[in-house]
Design an enzyme around this catalytic site. Structure first.
Site, PDB file in Angstrom:
ATOM      1  N   LYS A   1     -17.214 -17.517   3.900  1.00  0.00           N
ATOM      2  CA  LYS A   1     -18.656 -17.421   4.112  1.00  0.00           C
ATOM      3  C   LYS A   1     -19.431 -16.826   2.953  1.00  0.00           C
ATOM      4  O   LYS A   1     -19.037 -15.810   2.383  1.00  0.00           O
ATOM      5  CB  LYS A   1     -18.913 -16.544   5.332  1.00  0.00           C
TER       6      LYS A   1
ATOM      7  N   ARG B   1       0.821  -1.217   0.000  1.00  0.00           N
ATOM      8  CA  ARG B   1       0.000   0.000   0.000  1.00  0.00           C
ATOM      9  C   ARG B   1       0.855   1.267   0.000  1.00  0.00           C
ATOM     10  O   ARG B   1       0.459   2.282  -0.566  1.00  0.00           O
ATOM     11  CB  ARG B   1      -0.941  -0.005   1.200  1.00  0.00           C
TER      12      ARG B   1
HETATM   13  C1  3PG Z   1      -8.610  -1.790   5.411  1.00  0.00           C
HETATM   14  O1  3PG Z   1      -7.483  -2.282   5.480  1.00  0.00           O
HETATM   15  O2  3PG Z   1      -9.635  -2.468   5.371  1.00  0.00           O
HETATM   16  C2  3PG Z   1      -8.701  -0.310   5.295  1.00  0.00           C
HETATM   17  O3  3PG Z   1      -7.470   0.294   5.557  1.00  0.00           O
HETATM   18  C3  3PG Z   1      -9.780   0.237   6.184  1.00  0.00           C
HETATM   19  O4  3PG Z   1      -9.540  -0.122   7.513  1.00  0.00           O
HETATM   20  P1  3PG Z   1     -10.746  -0.528   8.441  1.00  0.00           P
HETATM   21  O5  3PG Z   1     -11.314  -1.814   7.905  1.00  0.00           O
HETATM   22  O6  3PG Z   1     -10.174  -0.673   9.823  1.00  0.00           O
HETATM   23  O7  3PG Z   1     -11.765   0.575   8.359  1.00  0.00           O
END
Ligand code: 3PG
Ligand code: MG
Length: 399
Positions: free
Chosen positions: A202, A31
């Site tokens: 699931k 990322r």
């Molecule tokens: C993720 O990795 O799903 C995103 O960065 C968002 O994070 P979150 O699911 O904790 O909102």
């Protein structure tokens, strides 16, 4: 990203929510690397980048005394690596907003980078709080949203903040643009045949996705734990496999809808079974609809791999979301690996392939195949919701 960055302070929301080990070292920096083109463009054009991101869910993992576990969740863990990747010093501020953050932002020269503290340390972040968003907005003259991975969250730094930037002073970053463009290649007028591979534990996590896909794909391959709910809907014996009893009727309806629309659904003909959920369990392979009592399917079998491979070989567009088995355990990874190889091979033969959703992305990365598929999404939940046809708050807010 149609903005002129020269001499501008640019507030950039990225998704640097990367996995860290217990020593706070980054175990997968995908990322971060995917956000580099946007950051480099800003810096090269003479802008200064003020970077915001969340990391983890710090307010769900408070210390015993109710305080935030700064040591665990600080963005400072990412500073050195980001600096190495950008080849320039990254300044860090222990606040996201406030007097120190304002001073640090004001002190930035063109070409310099400031990394702000975890947005989720602020109570208002996940509530989309307007005061917090306004204070964030004051740090920059321009706003760039490159956080596709968090675009499904209506938070202060991902959505609300955009309200405080006029048209012409805000834009999507290059990663966000690429994610949207590539997802739309699958959703809008794809080269057919179009095949979607959906896996994971699931059915209940993927209902909307499955319903939508049945509306426009030619082939739907279903693997992973969720396949056994479909096998049951067809009257098969699934032994101890994961089956969502309350979703059997839904699975049956999906099978009927698919048949009515001429969509071919491919379930795994055979499965690799285990006698317990354990990497060292005893194993055997049987038909997926004749699984003995006390055994559970943890991966697709050799016939299924071959069958899925043939479908993929004949596809011109491929969407993959979710693994075919418990691929974290080597004994049950072969099915997911064979699908990854088949997607790569179809891509080599000219198919467009999009891999989106946490676990299938992890599988492709683990196998070193990320550059052999057309596009690997940085969004797990965000890509899922985009494919489901939902309007993502992080995208909508920019309009
Ligand atoms: C993720 O990795 O799903 C995103 O960065 C968002 O994070 P979150 O699911 O904790 O909102
Ligand atoms: Mg998530």
């Amino acid at each position: 990203m149609n903005l002129s960055f020269q001499d501008k302070k640019v507030l950039v929301r990225v998704d640097f929510n990367v996995p860290l080990n217990s020593e706070h070292q980054i175990t997968d920096d995908t990322r971060i690397r995917k956000a580099l083109p946007t950051l480099q463009r800003i810096l090269q054009e003479g802008g200064a980048a003020i970077i915001m991101s969340h990391l983890g869910r710090p307010r769900k993992k408070l210390r015993e005394d109710g305080s935030i576990d700064v040591e665990r969740f600080t963005l400072a863990h990412l500073r050195q690596h980001l600096s190495d990747l950008l080849g320039t010093t990254v300044h860090f501020c222990e606040e996201t907003i406030g007097p120190k953050a304002t001073a640090a932002a004001n002190a930035l020269n063109p070409g310099e980078v400031l990394l702000l503290e975890n947005t989720r340390f602020n109570a208002g972040e996940t509530k989309g709080d307007a005061d917090l968003a306004q204070q964030m907005a004051q740090l920059g003259e321009l706003y760039v949203n490159d956080a596709f991975g968090t675009a499904h969250r209506e938070h202060a730094s991902t959505a609300t903040v955009a309200q405080y930037f006029e048209k012409g002073t805000k834009a999507f970053g290059l990663l966000m643009e690429a994610e949207i463009t590539n997802a739309n290649k699958v959703l809008n007028e794809p080269n057919r045949p179009l095949t979607a591979i959906v896996g994971g534990a699931k059915v209940s996590d993927k209902i909307l996705l499955l319903e939508r896909l049945i509306g426009f794909v030619d082939h739907l391959i279903v693997g992973g734990g969720m396949a056994y709910t479909f096998v049951r809907a067809q009257g098969g014996q699934t032994g101890n496999s994961l089956v969502e009893e309350d979703k059997i009727d839904l699975a049956a309806q999906l099978l009927t809808q698919a048949a009515e629309r001429g969509v071919s659904i491919h379930l795994p003909e055979d499965s690799v079974l285990a006698d317990e959920f354990n990497a060292n369990a005893n194993r055997q392979t049987t038909a997926s609809n004749a699984i003995p009592e006390a055994w559970m399917g943890l991966d697709i079998g050799p016939k299924a791999r071959q069958d899925f491979g043939t479908v993929l070989q004949n596809s011109n567009t491929i969407l993959w979301n979710g693994p075919m088995g418990v691929f974290e355990m080597p004994a049950f990874a072969e099915g997911t690996q064979s699908v990854a190889l088949a997607v790569a091979s179809a891509t080599k033969n000219g198919a467009f392939s999009l891999v989106g959703g946490g676990d299938s992305v992890a599988a492709v990365n683990q196998m070193g195949l990320a550059d052999q598929v057309s596009y690997v999404s940085t969004g797990g939940g965000a890509m899922l919701e985009f494919l489901e046809g939902k309007e993502l708050p992080g995208i909508k807010a920019m309009g």
